[in-house]
Design a protein around this motif. Structure first.
Motif, PDB file in Angstrom:
ATOM      1  N   GLU A  89       0.855  -1.305   0.184  1.00 53.72           N
ATOM      2  CA  GLU A  89      -0.109   0.027  -0.034  1.00 53.72           C
ATOM      3  C   GLU A  89       0.841   1.236   0.045  1.00 53.72           C
ATOM      4  N   PRO A 109       1.510   6.590   4.949  1.00 59.06           N
ATOM      5  CA  PRO A 109       0.241   5.947   5.055  1.00 59.06           C
ATOM      6  C   PRO A 109      -0.286   6.096   6.417  1.00 59.06           C
ATOM      7  N   THR A 110       0.519   6.828   7.460  1.00 60.96           N
ATOM      8  CA  THR A 110       0.351   7.009   8.572  1.00 60.96           C
ATOM      9  C   THR A 110       1.507   7.441   9.168  1.00 60.96           C
ATOM     10  N   GLU A 112       3.352   7.300  12.214  1.00 59.97           N
ATOM     11  CA  GLU A 112       4.358   7.020  13.311  1.00 59.97           C
ATOM     12  C   GLU A 112       5.876   6.976  13.048  1.00 59.97           C
ATOM     13  N   ARG A 141      -2.764   5.428   0.923  1.00 62.91           N
ATOM     14  CA  ARG A 141      -2.699   3.906   1.001  1.00 62.91           C
ATOM     15  C   ARG A 141      -3.101   3.477  -0.211  1.00 62.91           C
ATOM     16  N   GLU A 160      -4.516  12.185  12.944  1.00 58.95           N
ATOM     17  CA  GLU A 160      -4.028  11.135  13.929  1.00 58.95           C
ATOM     18  C   GLU A 160      -3.345  11.813  15.048  1.00 58.95           C
ATOM     19  N   PHE A 205      -4.841  -3.625  15.559  1.00 55.43           N
ATOM     20  CA  PHE A 205      -3.429  -2.761  14.944  1.00 55.43           C
ATOM     21  C   PHE A 205      -2.383  -4.013  15.257  1.00 55.43           C
ATOM     22  N   THR A 229     -10.689   4.208  15.582  1.00 56.44           N
ATOM     23  CA  THR A 229      -9.860   3.405  16.519  1.00 56.44           C
ATOM     24  C   THR A 229      -9.005   4.397  17.220  1.00 56.44           C
ATOM     25  N   HIS A 231      -5.900   3.473  19.738  1.00 60.30           N
ATOM     26  CA  HIS A 231      -4.991   2.045  20.148  1.00 60.30           C
ATOM     27  C   HIS A 231      -4.128   2.656  21.341  1.00 60.30           C
ATOM     28  N   TRP A 262      -4.570   7.515  17.842  1.00 58.08           N
ATOM     29  CA  TRP A 262      -5.802   7.288  17.417  1.00 58.08           C
ATOM     30  C   TRP A 262      -6.163   8.066  16.371  1.00 58.08           C
TER      31      TRP A 262
HETATM   32  O1  LIG Z   1      -2.384   3.579  10.873  1.00 58.64           O
HETATM   33  C1  LIG Z   1      -2.432   2.672  11.820  1.00 58.64           C
HETATM   34  C2  LIG Z   1      -2.243   2.791  13.212  1.00 58.64           C
HETATM   35  C3  LIG Z   1      -2.578   3.989  13.627  1.00 58.64           C
HETATM   36  N1  LIG Z   1      -2.073   5.285  12.840  1.00 58.64           N
HETATM   37  C4  LIG Z   1      -2.611   6.584  13.252  1.00 58.64           C
HETATM   38  C5  LIG Z   1      -3.895   6.940  13.703  1.00 58.64           C
HETATM   39  C6  LIG Z   1      -4.397   5.781  14.327  1.00 58.64           C
HETATM   40  C7  LIG Z   1      -4.282   4.175  13.773  1.00 58.64           C
HETATM   41  O2  LIG Z   1      -4.803   4.156  12.466  1.00 58.64           O
HETATM   42  C8  LIG Z   1      -2.422   1.082  11.174  1.00 58.64           C
HETATM   43  N2  LIG Z   1      -1.900   1.160   9.634  1.00 58.64           N
HETATM   44  C9  LIG Z   1      -2.802   1.060   8.758  1.00 58.64           C
HETATM   45  N3  LIG Z   1      -2.582   0.890   7.475  1.00 58.64           N
HETATM   46  C10 LIG Z   1      -1.133   0.959   7.042  1.00 58.64           C
HETATM   47  C11 LIG Z   1      -0.328   0.917   7.965  1.00 58.64           C
HETATM   48  C12 LIG Z   1      -0.327   1.233   9.566  1.00 58.64           C
HETATM   49  O3  LIG Z   1       0.205   1.255  10.416  1.00 58.64           O
HETATM   50  C13 LIG Z   1       1.244   1.304   7.879  1.00 58.64           C
HETATM   51  C14 LIG Z   1       1.655   0.678   6.478  1.00 58.64           C
HETATM   52  C15 LIG Z   1       0.518   1.349   5.377  1.00 58.64           C
HETATM   53  C16 LIG Z   1      -0.745   1.094   5.620  1.00 58.64           C
END
Ligand SMILES: O=C(C[C@H]1NCCC[C@H]1O)Cn1cnc2c(c1=O)CCCC2
Ligand SMILES: [Mg+2]
Length: 511
Positions: A89, A109-110, A112, A141, A160, A205, A229, A231, A262
């Protein structure tokens, strides 16, 4: 008439696509598939949510930040074990101008992997905790599956939130506070009921410790849909990114901080459209409607004298001014060359919660006529009370929309204690609450056991029952009453499972 040409029950996906397009909420981005233009009506909904949510998290001490759009493969490496599943993705930039980039960069895609190296740098002492940052942005994504506006798009807007805490308890408390705000977005703004709960091991997750979720329900096809969500990441990411503080209780030793993340995305708009819309188009909850009340002048035609026309215009303008003063987002539709009937259809298509009609007959009785979009109920309001009465009517519409959706969800959330009742319940557009052992393999098996194998050869395409198996939606915090389930004693509902049920778990076909 530009109305909707397909009925919601006839062909739900086609209905949905027509509604979001013809109500001017969204445009397909012709250049690249999977991307969409969010137009003013949709952005108004998102901005109402953003205002409400921002006010609440500011109250919690969350600050707003903006991190870069791109992340390096180096920092992605740090979270490789759970990202590898997502690798397909990721969208990469490999060139700038006509030059290849030394090191390709991925579009987030997020965030972290973008943010946490700086959490490691900024967080030194426990005095730096809690660190609470949120960003409103868009992420990419590159979905392989079929995309659809709001619900599954290759780029979407979201917020996020990423926080760091000294202890598991402090993190856990915030996880639930944020989840309650997500529930508030649905219940207070979008008039949508949600079930609060925890995700099972299969559905959480993968990079986190546990996931809490708000789950919505789509009556038209009986499917569950994840709405937002929150987490708890535990210490997983602080170990990957080396985010530690000196232990205040034990000088010289270090603690990996406890983190949460979150997210809530523009998917919420899709849920609102699916649940509230009807065969005339959108039905918008007043709290998030760009236009809450539309004033349509009637009874004016070629024979109307200029004097009467002017008088009528002034009266409509005065009613509108009174509504604006009362805090109502009211517009008047003076478009020439369209009949009132055409205008009624157009505003119904756009989901405006309340229409006011005003013509010489109404003027003579010193009333304005109204029509509710949700129930179609009509009536009259004395002009003298229009500010207060319309405000009250909009509140009633908001509450009625919520309770209608809440009743529908509640009536389609069935407690099941016999395996043989599961498939009929799913086929009757229900989600089910079943005694479940919480084992991931058992969950996989129940998905298989509820996947329809015959593809219903003699059933027309748009009447086929969904064939995908049921997934777990959440372990509801509010466990159903009744003594049918004694944790550790009652058998798991899966006939092939030898395990004991731990709790009631909500399962359903889902998005
Ligand atoms: O994004 C999250 C965790 C978190 N990210 C921040 C907001 C809350 C929660 O969605 C999970 N996740 C979903 N989808 C993807 C990733 C991923 O970490 C990383 C790679 C690309 C697709
Ligand atoms: Mg995904």
């Amino acid at each position: 008439i530009i109305g909707i040409t397909v009925s919601k029950d006839e062909n739900f996906p086609a209905w949905y696509q027509e509604v979001v397009l013809k109500a001017d909420m969204v445009e397909y981005y012709q250049e690249i598939s999977g991307f969409f233009v969010l137009r003013p009506l949709a952005m108004h909904v998102w901005n109402e949510i953003r205002k409400w949510f921002t006010a609440h998290i500011e109250g919690m001490g969350v600050d707003e930040v903006s991190f870069p759009l791109f992340l390096s493969s180096k920092s992605l490496e740090k979270e490789k074990d759970h990202v590898e599943g997502f690798a397909p993705e990721l969208a990469w930039v490999t060139k700038a101008g006509d030059k290849d980039l030394e090191v390709p960069v991925a579009i987030r895609p997020t965030s972290e992997a973008v943010m946490y190296p700086y959490y490691s740098k900024w967080i030194r002492s426990h005095r730096d905790l809690p660190l609470r940052l949120n960003q409103w942005n868009s992420v990419v994504r590159w979905e392989a599956k079929q995309t659809t506006p709001f619900l599954r798009t290759r780029e979407f807007l979201w917020q996020e939130g990423h926080t760091a805490h000294l202890t598991e308890d402090l993190a856990g408390k915030e996880v639930l506070e944020i989840l309650e705000l997500y529930a508030g977005v649905y219940e207070q703004l979008l008039a949508l009921p949600v079930v609060r709960g925890r995700k099972t091991e299969n559905e959480k997750f993968a990079g986190g410790y546990y996931t809490t979720t708000v789950e919505a329900y789509v009556p038209t096809n009986g499917r569950g849909i994840q709405g937002g969500t929150s987490h708890c990441l535990g210490q997983n990411f602080s170990k990957m990114f080396d985010i530690t503080v000196e232990d205040p209780g034990n000088k010289g030793s270090h603690i990996h901080v406890w983190q949460n993340s979150w997210g809530l995305s523009t998917r919420v708009i899709g849920v609102m459209v699916m649940v509230h819309g009807d065969d005339k188009g959108l039905v918008l909850p007043p709290r998030v409607a760009k236009v809450q009340t539309i004033l349509v002048p009637v009874g004016i035609n070629k024979s109307t004298t200029p004097g009467d026309r002017k008088n009528h215009e002034d009266q409509v303008a005065e009613i509108r001014a009174t509504l604006k003063k009362a805090g109502v987002r009211a517009e008047a539709d003076w478009r020439e060359g369209y009949t009132p009937a055409w205008k009624f259809n157009d505003w119904e298509l756009k989901g405006v919660p309340l229409r006011l009609e005003f013509g010489p007959k109404d003027a003579a009785k010193e009333v304005v006529s109204y029509a509710r979009r949700d129930t179609g109920e009509k009536g009259t309001i004395p002009i003298a009370d229009v500010g207060a009465k319309v405000t009250e009517l909009l509140e009633i519409i908001q509450k009625d929309m919520y309770s209608k959706a809440e009743t529908s969800f509640r009536e389609h959330r069935l407690k099941i204690t016999k395996w043989g009742d599961v498939l009929p319940a799913l086929d009757d557009k229900n989600v089910v609450l079943i005694p479940f052992c919480l084992d991931g393999k058992c969950e996989d098996r129940m998905k298989e056991l509820t996947t329809r194998v015959d593809d219903q050869p003699d059933v027309p395409e748009n009447h086929k029952l969904p064939s995908m198996g049921m997934k777990s939606l959440c372990i509801p915090f509010d466990q159903p009453a009744g003594d049918e389930l004694v944790p550790g004693e009652t058998a798991c509902l899966n006939p092939e499972c030898k395990g004991k049920a731990q709790s009631w778990v909500m399962f359903g076909r889902s998005y």
